[in-house]
Design an enzyme around this catalytic site. Structure first.
Site, PDB file in Angstrom:
ATOM      1  N   GLU A  83       2.132   1.915  -3.419  1.00  0.00           N
ATOM      2  CA  GLU A  83       1.046   2.483  -4.226  1.00  0.00           C
ATOM      3  C   GLU A  83       0.999   3.999  -4.037  1.00  0.00           C
ATOM      4  OE1 GLU A  83      -3.179   3.772  -3.488  1.00  0.00           O
ATOM      5  OE2 GLU A  83      -3.076   1.669  -2.914  1.00  0.00           O
ATOM      6  N   HIS A  84       1.123   4.465  -2.806  1.00  0.00           N
ATOM      7  CA  HIS A  84       1.145   5.910  -2.527  1.00  0.00           C
ATOM      8  C   HIS A  84       2.349   6.576  -3.192  1.00  0.00           C
ATOM      9  CE1 HIS A  84      -1.773   7.021   0.855  1.00  0.00           C
ATOM     10  NE2 HIS A  84      -2.136   5.814   0.459  1.00  0.00           N
ATOM     11  N   HIS A 140       0.833  -1.203   0.000  1.00  0.00           N
ATOM     12  CA  HIS A 140       0.000   0.000   0.000  1.00  0.00           C
ATOM     13  C   HIS A 140       0.870   1.256   0.000  1.00  0.00           C
ATOM     14  CE1 HIS A 140      -2.118   3.190   2.391  1.00  0.00           C
ATOM     15  NE2 HIS A 140      -3.012   2.990   1.449  1.00  0.00           N
ATOM     16  N   GLU A 150      -3.924   8.054   7.584  1.00  0.00           N
ATOM     17  CA  GLU A 150      -4.915   7.144   7.001  1.00  0.00           C
ATOM     18  C   GLU A 150      -5.207   5.995   7.969  1.00  0.00           C
ATOM     19  OE1 GLU A 150      -5.685   4.550   2.886  1.00  0.00           O
ATOM     20  OE2 GLU A 150      -3.790   5.626   3.173  1.00  0.00           O
TER      21      GLU A 150
END
Length: 419
Positions: free
Chosen positions: A49-50, A46, A126
């Site tokens: 991905e950022h 993840h 997040e």
């Protein structure tokens, strides 16, 4: 009609041309997710991905965003337990821009140390936001409970310790291991010139030659029937009941979708009508299946007042007993088929949905079913198929439970369900 190709470097491309629309959706899929992580690097998929949005050799983060915003398009990505997808939707006249931006992100991201440190703060926020959502907490907790000790149970976002440990070398090593030719699929749906698009992809992918063999998982996930409770000083109690489901490739895939539509998958379902509409004991109550490569999970969720726990558990158990003893009626099965077909056909009106469907299908099944084949599979489901699924799923002495809210962590909820 779907077309499948392999670029000269081996990357798979699946195309669905829809000439009557003016948009095109592109997805760049990588078969890697939190299932490929461990407790030391959890959240790295993840985080990468950022980072692919944070700047390349050719564009700053702002220029990446502007490249798509300026042509009225959409650019985004998601990470799941088993895959990552970077995608864009643009007018067909701007398909070249979308391909250029996505491939630039994939192959030319710089992973600058300053950007890595800034993005750590973003991802930690997040995670904090997720922690402030007790419903999400309950679902995550169930996954951790049923797949305890396996990477499939790890949260996609990771945690503060793992996220803070990431550096450029760690990220690039993970990419080298997982962002490989065989792990990648490009899916495109909408209006485009097929020959020109394939030539463009061929050019953009020509230097991508990472054919490193990705190691298979050392151990397969197993379903564990445990209970996990997390005390939180909030008004509602968020309850999840987990039952062992089926893998993505199972022949029982469509029977399970149909059974779930009747049991708890819609506003007209038995769970919703009984617990919310008739008894008024929950605002949100539903069930849903999760399909993974080698295993599945069937989840029943209810957001309730803590004082109503035993009553709601009793009602859920009653609905399970009813469906086990009497199955579905012919009318329910017929309506469920129409509901499932309707949802599927309505989804076909979106190029994004079509891109997601054919990309995921090729990535995990190495096959794409036509619209006619899918509708036929739904129509072919028999009552015997439904009964087989009911017997497979609803095994109450093999149920896992998670709960988040004002509840004593020593409460044995499982006895309420099994008694």
């Amino acid at each position: 009609m779907y077309q499948k190709y392999r670029l000269s470097n081996g990357v798979r491309v699946v195309l669905e041309k829809i000439p009557h629309v003016k948009s095109v959706s592109l997805g760049f899929w990588i078969k890697t997710g939190s299932i490929n992580e461990n407790i030391k690097n959890n959240g790295i998929t993840h985080f990468i991905e950022h980072m692919l949005f944070k700047g390349t050799k050719n564009r700053t983060a702002k220029e990446i965003a502007e490249s798509i915003d300026d042509i009225g398009g959409q650019l985004n990505a998601f990470t799941s337990k088993e895959c990552t997808c970077y995608y864009a939707k643009v007018l067909d006249a701007h398909v070249n821009v979308a391909v250029d931006v996505l491939t630039d992100m994939l192959f030319n991201s710089t992973f600058r140390s300053t950007e890595i440190e800034k993005e750590k703060s973003v991802v930690l926020e997040e995670i904090n936001m997720y922690e402030d959502s007790p419903e999400d907490n309950a679902h995550d907790l169930l996954s951790k409970t049923v797949f305890y000790g396996h990477s499939l149970g790890l949260p996609v976002l990771g945690n503060g310790d793992t996220v803070n440990s990431f550096d450029k070398k760690t990220l690039l090593n993970y990419i080298e291991t997982n962002y490989t030719v065989e792990n990648m699929v490009v899916s495109v749906a909408g209006s485009f010139d097929e020959e020109a698009l394939l030539q463009l992809l061929e050019e953009k992918f020509k230097n991508f030659i990472n054919k490193k063999n990705k190691n298979e998982l050392e151990k397969q996930p197993k379903f564990i029937a445990n209970t996990t409770i997390k005390y939180k000083d909030i008004e509602q109690l968020h309850l999840c009941i987990g039952l062992q489901g089926i893998p993505l490739t199972s022949k029982h895939y469509y029977p399970l979708l149909l059974m779930n539509a009747v049991f708890g998958g819609s506003m007209s379902s038995r769970l919703f009508q009984n617990i919310r509409e008739d008894k008024g004991l929950a605002y949100s109550v539903f069930s849903y299946p999760s399909f993974y490569k080698n295993i599945g999970l069937f989840t029943i969720y209810a957001g309730i007042n803590p004082s109503q726990l035993k009553e709601v558990m009793k009602l859920i158990k009653g609905e399970i007993k009813k469906i086990k003893n009497y199955g579905l009626t012919k009318t329910e099965l017929s309506k469920a088929k129409e509901q499932l077909k309707g949802n599927y056909i309505l989804g076909l009106e979106s190029t994004s949905s079509r891109m997601l469907g054919i990309g995921k299908s090729e990535l995990f099944l190495n096959k794409i079913y036509s619209q006619k084949e899918i509708l036929q599979k739904i129509d072919n489901v028999t009552m015997e198929d439904i009964n087989n699924v009911i017997d497979m799923i609803f095994v109450l002495n093999n149920a896992a439970i998670s709960a988040v809210g004002k509840i004593d962590e020593q409460t044995d909820i499982s006895t309420i369900l099994k008694s």
